[in-house]
Design a protein around this motif. Structure first.
Motif, short mmCIF file in Angstrom:
data_model
loop_
_atom_site.label_atom_id
_atom_site.label_comp_id
_atom_site.label_asym_id
_atom_site.label_seq_id
_atom_site.Cartn_x
_atom_site.Cartn_y
_atom_site.Cartn_z
N GLN A 146 0.84 -1.18 0.00
CA GLN A 146 0.00 0.00 0.00
C GLN A 146 0.89 1.24 0.00
OE1 GLN A 146 -2.20 -0.56 3.73
NE2 GLN A 146 -1.14 1.21 4.57
N MET A 147 0.37 2.30 -0.60
CA MET A 147 1.05 3.59 -0.64
C MET A 147 0.03 4.65 -0.21
SD MET A 147 3.31 3.32 -4.15
CE MET A 147 4.22 4.80 -3.71
N SER A 148 0.49 5.59 0.61
CA SER A 148 -0.43 6.59 1.13
C SER A 148 0.30 7.90 1.37
CB SER A 148 -1.10 6.10 2.42
OG SER A 148 -0.12 5.90 3.42
N VAL A 149 -0.50 8.93 1.59
CA VAL A 149 0.01 10.26 1.88
C VAL A 149 -0.69 10.78 3.13
CG1 VAL A 149 0.25 12.63 1.04
CG2 VAL A 149 0.47 10.71 -0.56
N LEU B 153 6.52 25.08 17.21
CA LEU B 153 6.11 23.91 17.96
C LEU B 153 5.30 22.94 17.11
CD1 LEU B 153 4.99 25.59 21.30
CD2 LEU B 153 7.23 24.68 20.70
N ASP B 154 4.55 23.47 16.16
CA ASP B 154 3.64 22.63 15.37
C ASP B 154 3.72 23.01 13.90
OD1 ASP B 154 1.71 20.89 14.59
OD2 ASP B 154 0.04 22.07 15.33
N PRO B 155 4.79 22.61 13.23
CA PRO B 155 4.90 22.93 11.80
C PRO B 155 4.01 22.00 10.97
CG PRO B 155 6.76 21.60 12.48
CD PRO B 155 5.95 21.87 13.73
N GLY B 156 3.62 22.46 9.81
CA GLY B 156 2.91 21.57 8.91
C GLY B 156 3.86 20.58 8.27
N TRP B 157 3.33 19.50 7.75
CA TRP B 157 4.19 18.48 7.17
C TRP B 157 3.43 17.67 6.14
CZ3 TRP B 157 1.51 14.22 8.50
CH2 TRP B 157 0.86 14.20 9.74
N THR B 158 4.21 17.01 5.32
CA THR B 158 3.70 16.07 4.33
C THR B 158 4.49 14.78 4.46
OG1 THR B 158 3.09 17.85 2.82
CG2 THR B 158 3.25 15.63 1.90
N SER B 159 3.79 13.66 4.49
CA SER B 159 4.45 12.36 4.69
C SER B 159 4.04 11.42 3.57
CB SER B 159 4.06 11.77 6.05
OG SER B 159 4.68 10.52 6.25
N LEU B 160 5.04 10.82 2.92
CA LEU B 160 4.83 9.81 1.89
C LEU B 160 5.16 8.46 2.51
CD1 LEU B 160 6.54 11.57 -1.15
CD2 LEU B 160 4.12 11.65 -0.47
N ASN B 161 4.20 7.52 2.45
CA ASN B 161 4.34 6.24 3.13
C ASN B 161 4.19 5.10 2.13
OD1 ASN B 161 4.09 7.66 5.84
ND2 ASN B 161 2.04 8.02 5.01
N SER C 104 6.84 -7.54 7.26
CA SER C 104 6.47 -6.32 6.55
C SER C 104 7.67 -5.38 6.53
CB SER C 104 5.28 -5.64 7.23
OG SER C 104 5.63 -5.18 8.51
N LEU C 105 7.70 -4.57 5.47
CA LEU C 105 8.73 -3.54 5.31
C LEU C 105 8.02 -2.23 5.01
CD1 LEU C 105 11.70 -2.61 4.99
CD2 LEU C 105 11.52 -3.24 2.57
N ALA C 106 8.27 -1.21 5.84
CA ALA C 106 7.60 0.08 5.69
C ALA C 106 8.63 1.19 5.63
CB ALA C 106 6.62 0.32 6.84
N VAL C 107 8.37 2.17 4.76
CA VAL C 107 9.25 3.33 4.60
C VAL C 107 8.38 4.57 4.61
CG1 VAL C 107 10.97 4.46 3.16
CG2 VAL C 107 10.89 1.97 3.25
N SER C 108 8.84 5.60 5.30
CA SER C 108 8.10 6.86 5.35
C SER C 108 9.07 8.02 5.24
CB SER C 108 7.31 6.96 6.67
OG SER C 108 6.67 8.21 6.77
N GLN C 109 8.74 8.96 4.35
CA GLN C 109 9.52 10.18 4.17
C GLN C 109 8.64 11.35 4.58
OE1 GLN C 109 12.82 10.58 2.82
NE2 GLN C 109 12.61 12.69 3.47
N ARG C 110 9.02 12.01 5.68
CA ARG C 110 8.23 13.12 6.21
C ARG C 110 9.02 14.41 6.07
NH1 ARG C 110 4.38 12.68 11.33
NH2 ARG C 110 3.42 11.37 9.72
N ALA C 111 8.40 15.41 5.47
CA ALA C 111 9.04 16.71 5.25
C ALA C 111 8.24 17.79 5.97
CB ALA C 111 9.13 17.02 3.76
N LEU C 112 8.92 18.59 6.79
CA LEU C 112 8.28 19.69 7.48
C LEU C 112 8.21 20.91 6.57
CD1 LEU C 112 9.89 19.45 11.02
CD2 LEU C 112 7.95 18.21 10.09
N SER C 113 7.31 21.82 6.89
CA SER C 113 7.19 23.05 6.11
C SER C 113 8.44 23.91 6.24
CB SER C 113 5.96 23.83 6.55
OG SER C 113 6.06 24.16 7.94
N SER C 114 9.23 23.69 7.31
CA SER C 114 10.46 24.45 7.51
C SER C 114 11.61 23.92 6.68
CB SER C 114 10.84 24.43 8.99
OG SER C 114 11.04 23.09 9.43
#
Length: 981
Positions: free
Chosen positions: A276-279, A290-298, A313-323
């Motif tokens: 599965q792939m999700s956002v 304290l609470d930046p926005g973010w986008t995560s690709l899973n 199972s093998l899981a990978v997640s790339q999370r990028a903050l708005s900063s």
């Protein structure tokens, strides 16, 4: 019997109606189905016709049968007592009147209730008024359609008007309905239902309804543009169910930050693999530090192959903050059985930026949770059991990494040569590393001179390594027990430290030196012989002879003081004898106790070792001096340990009626009888050693042990365990300057209560509760698959974090198992250090360890956790003597975890920790759960030590958990700690 037209006519109607059921999977037992019609017994002619091959059997039965030759129409008319029925093969249609016209190819069924039964389906299909079917076009319609379908749960589907068509080539059917309802509540008046204007169902494929309104107790609650459900069997590729709350669509607060999760697609690749792939996305509007926005690709791939005995199972997640900060998280869980003797288990978790992981954690208590990994390979090779593995631990918001890798443990079953020799060899190897340590130390920065003048600073990188290797070769020759083995240990602190060096000739002369690193390596071998025992079973006398070291360190040592050169010490013989009798007495009982037994089990031993010598070089390598050292004196010691147990046997009738005692009872070999046996009290003391020679030559106390403690347990309080530890000497016990002064260092206590505990049942009787009232009611649905773990805090709490990414780490809702009744667990922990005397003393400052979190709400949590684990931080990997003593503040905490049923439908859980030293609650976790017949609602509240709190609300349909509403709200408090690094 007819070969046509029924082959494509009325039977097609039955097949289509059977296909209108939602994925029926299983037929109920035949004896649970009430016959719809009583068939007349077959005569010999009918039996002969039914036995002929190549024909389909169609049975007709009615009160009256008419046939019009002109219109070519057959009509079957029944009565209230004997309704008309037609059966083709195993499919049965029953109505008041059945008519078939061969010219128009039209079948009509009329009556108040039209019933179709197919044994291959789970439930009957009902219609009212009239059912008609066009055989030529394979289309039909009916009124007040109703059936019960299965798609994981039983669903009732109704429609005021329904139409259907079949595809004989594809073997499928489609049902259309208007003004229908769908519900999993099978009561006559359902507690809830979805009402839809239009319904469509493709057999064994999908069901769609639009628009849909959810009614609860007849009250409209929510409007949905459509509902969609894939009802195909097995795993199918398709869209994931997004986790989006009502506030994401209609924001109810100007400060609310929209969050959407699980927007993606599921791939059913093979029978063994899916992916599965999700956002995940959180709005960066009005973002704060304290609470930046973010986008995560899973992305996640799962596999399981039963025939090959592996899965994972093998899981990978790339999370990028708005900063602009990013974090890559990887989780791999795998289990595999290569054979019945070899098994591999892995649970690997990695985060490239623990700071990003910490800042995007929803639960404030998870801000300092650890990221743990484990690897373990077990192999049975003949008589040997080989265990290879390791662990690794990261800390969100910190750079420190602790790992134990590799770790090897080899044990053997007893190896016998005849009846006179039995050996049991063992081998262990372990390597432990702590990297980027941020705890308190002598130096935090390294200063270097700048070319133009002045100083430049760089933060020190502090690492420690501990390596151990041991070979054990115990064996038994006849009645002689021989313990022998080899050990190697090395502790390394790879960072600058201060050491105080004492002049052996004049102990008043002390010099402080700074070493770039300190280490201590020891190598040792030992051997002891246990002579044959005497009076076994009574006094148990056991003599022994051993060869041991004069100093408690290894036979060979090396350190920074010897520039890495090995120095050795002497060994000396030790002769001893010990006995371990058990003295007991039986007493007559009283009340529910039939008999009592009090047993005292002392352990007494005596040993003697002659005087020996130690070189100054050996003591200097350890940072010690020979002045005032008592370890070389002759040893004339006596050791005393004590354990006492009071047991009782309950009267048989009482034991059968009363279940108020713990399930972990200790049976007694001596309390004969059939009554229940319990342990009233058990007290065990650690052995004390007294040295007469030490007392005679030093003139001080003769006690030769530095530690003493005792434990107390009782079955009267299930799970009760009390332990107290003491330090007996102020100073080194081997020095003549040590002062005998017992000092309590630790108190630990735990006990638990359940609905069966005597005290709980007694209180319950006072308030009118009896028996099952305390235990609650077991819910038919235990869990909604809360497939993740909790947290592993840096205090060492065993709450389990699970994976750092993947389905287990996202959208987890804690649920209380219902029906378990009252449960409570209490813990008390108090630790303090003996006040140091002299030397270089520095107060342990947890703010240094948490410096990277200054200004963030997680800072106070990190400080408290650092204080809790301070005794472990400052005492790890000890090397040579003369270093800085880090003084930590005392800690005293009281913990409570409880869960209970307020009513048969309400369950509650509460977990809290109270900091006695600060006189405040460190954390609060409250959960309320409501069983709503078809729904389940969970309310959660979590408060962190610094005031941060999170509120969670979750309600889902039991029959379809994806139909749910969840809400998470997190509030940060500004930092208030006065500690500064």
């Amino acid at each position: 019997m007819s070969r046509w037209p029924w082959r494509g006519g009325l039977a097609a109607v039955m097949v289509v109606l059977a296909g209108a059921m939602l994925g029926a999977q299983q037929r109920p037992p035949a004896d649970s189905i009430k016959p719809l019609i009583d068939w007349a017994p077959d005569d010999s002619v009918m039996l002969a016709l039914r036995a002929r091959a190549g024909y389909n059997v169609v049975r007709f039965q009615a009160e009256r049968v008419g046939f019009n030759a002109t219109s070519r129409e057959m009509e079957l008319i029944g009565t209230a007592k004997a309704r008309a029925g037609v059966q083709r093969d195993s499919t049965l249609l029953v109505a008041d009147t059945l008519a078939y016209n061969d010219s128009s190819k039209l079948v009509r069924a009329r009556g108040d209730t039209i019933i179709m039964r197919d044994p291959t389906q789970r439930s009957d299909v009902y219609g009212q008024g009239e059912l008609s079917y066009d055989i030529a076009h394979k289309e039909g319609k009916t009124q007040n359609f109703s059936t019960v379908a299965s798609a994981g749960e039983d669903w009732r589907v109704e429609a005021h008007r329904a139409a259907f068509s079949s595809d004989s080539a594809g073997g499928g059917s489609t049902m259309y309905g208007r003004d229908g309802i769908i519900t999993s509540c099978l009561d006559v008046v359902p507690h809830y239902h979805f009402r839809a204007r239009q319904l469509k169902r493709i057999s064994n494929n999908v069901i769609v309804a639009r628009p849909a309104i959810l009614y609860v107790q007849g009250v409209p609650v929510i409007w949905l543009p459509f509902i969609f459900q894939d009802i195909r069997e097995g795993r199918r590729s398709g869209m994931l169910t997004p986790r989006i709350g009502f506030s994401e669509l209609v924001r109810n607060s100007p400060t609310y930050r929209r969050t959407a999760e699980n927007l993606g697609y599921y791939f059913a690749l093979t029978d063994y693999i899916d992916a599965q792939m999700s956002v995940d996305w959180r709005s960066s509007a009005r973002a704060t530090e304290l609470d930046p926005g973010w986008t995560s690709l899973n992305a996640q791939i799962r596999y399981r192959w039963l025939d090959r005995f592996f899965g994972g199972s093998l899981a990978v997640s790339q999370r990028a903050l708005s900063s602009g900060s990013k974090n890559l998280s990887v989780s791999w869980g795998h289990t595999q059985e290569f054979s019945s003797r070899t098994r591999l288990t892995t649970n690997m978790n990695y985060a490239s930026s623990t700071q990003v992981l910490r800042r995007t954690t929803i639960n404030p208590l998870a801000a300092v949770a650890t990221i743990a990994s484990q690897l373990n390979l077990v192999r049975q090779q003949g008589p040997l059991s080989i265990n290879v593995g390791g662990t690794r631990r990261q800390y969100p918001g910190r750079d420190q990494v602790d790992q134990d890798f590799p770790s090897l443990n080899v044990t053997s079953k007893p190896l016998a040569i005849g009846e006179w020799f039995v050996g049991n060899p063992t081998l262990t190897f372990a390597s432990r590393q702590s990297m980027n340590i941020d705890a308190t130390g002598d130096f935090a920065y390294r200063y270097t001179a700048r070319p133009g003048g002045g100083l430049d600073s760089a933060r020190l990188k502090r690492n420690t390594t501990s390596t151990s290797f041991a070979i054990g070769t115990p064996f038994k020759i006849f009645d002689f027990q021989v313990q022998s083995g080899f050990r190697f240990n090395e502790n390394l602190r790879d960072y600058p430290e201060i050491r105080t060096i004492v002049d052996p000739a004049d102990t008043s002369r002390k010099v402080q030196r700074v070493y770039a690193k300190t280490f201590l390596s020891t190598a040792d071998f030992d051997i002891s012989i246990g002579l044959p025992q005497f009076l076994q079973g009574t006094v148990n006398i056991a003599p022994s002879v051993s060869v041991g070291n004069v100093h408690q360190a290894g036979y060979m040592v090396r350190s920074e003081r010897t520039n890495g050169e090995w120095v050795t010490q002497n060994k000396r013989f030790s002769y001893g004898i010990g006995m371990s009798p058990t003295v007991f007495r039986l007493f007559r009982g009283f009340g529910p106790i039939e008999r009592m037994r009090h047993a005292i089990s002392p352990t007494v031993s005596w040993s003697y070792s002659p005087e020996a010598q130690l070189s100054n070089e050996f003591l200097s390598a350890l940072g010690e001096t020979s002045t005032g050292y008592l370890g070389t004196l002759a040893q004339n010691r006596i050791s005393l340990g004590l354990a006492t147990n009071i047991e009782a046997r309950m009267r048989r009738g009482r034991a059968d009626r009363d279940t108020s005692t713990s399930t972990s009872q200790t049976p007694s070999q001596t309390l004969d009888g059939e009554g229940e046996k319990i342990r009233l009290a058990s007290i065990q003391f650690t052995p004390l050693v007294y040295d007469f020679e030490r007392k005679r030559q030093s003139g001080n106390s003769g006690f030769a042990t530095d530690r003493f403690g005792y434990t107390f347990r009782s079955d009267l309080l299930p799970g009760f365990d009390l332990g107290v530890d003491y330090s007996l000497f102020q100073g080194n016990v081997d020095s003549d300057t040590a002062e005998f002064s017992p000092y309590r260092e630790a108190v630990r206590g735990t006990f638990s209560l359940t609905e069966h505990s005597g005290i709980v049942r007694s209180i319950g009787r006072i308030f009118g509760f009896r028996g099952s009232t305390l235990s609650g009611r077991r819910s038919p649905s235990e869990t909604m698959d809360p497939s993740g773990g909790g947290l592993v805090s840096s205090r060492g709490d065993d709450q389990g974090m699970g994976a750092t990414t993947g389905t287990r780490s996202r959208g987890v809702v804690s649920e209380i198992p219902t029906g378990q009744g009252f449960e409570a667990a209490f813990t008390v922990s108090a630790q303090r250090q003996r006040p140091p005397v002299g030397g270089n003393v520095v107060d342990y400052n947890p703010a240094i360890q948490c410096a990277q979190l200054v200004g963030l709400p997680q800072y106070d949590i990190c400080v408290r956790n650092a204080e809790q684990s301070a005794s472990n931080q400052v005492g790890q990997n000890p090397t040579t003597e003369g270093g800085t003593f880090f003084r930590v503040q005392p800690t005293t905490s009281v913990g409570l975890r409880t869960s209970f049923n307020l009513t048969p439908n309400w369950a509650a859980a509460w977990s809290t920790t109270y900091d006695v030293e600060r006189s405040e609650f460190a954390a609060q976790m409250v959960t309320l759960q409501r069983e709503l017949h078809d729904w389940k609602a969970i309310f959660g509240f979590t408060q962190a030590p610094n005031g941060n709190f999170a509120f969670t609300f979750y309600i889902s349909l039991k029959a379809q958990p994806e139909i749910k509403l969840d809400y998470d709200r997190q509030t940060y408090r500004p930092p208030t700690s006065s500690l500064t690094p």
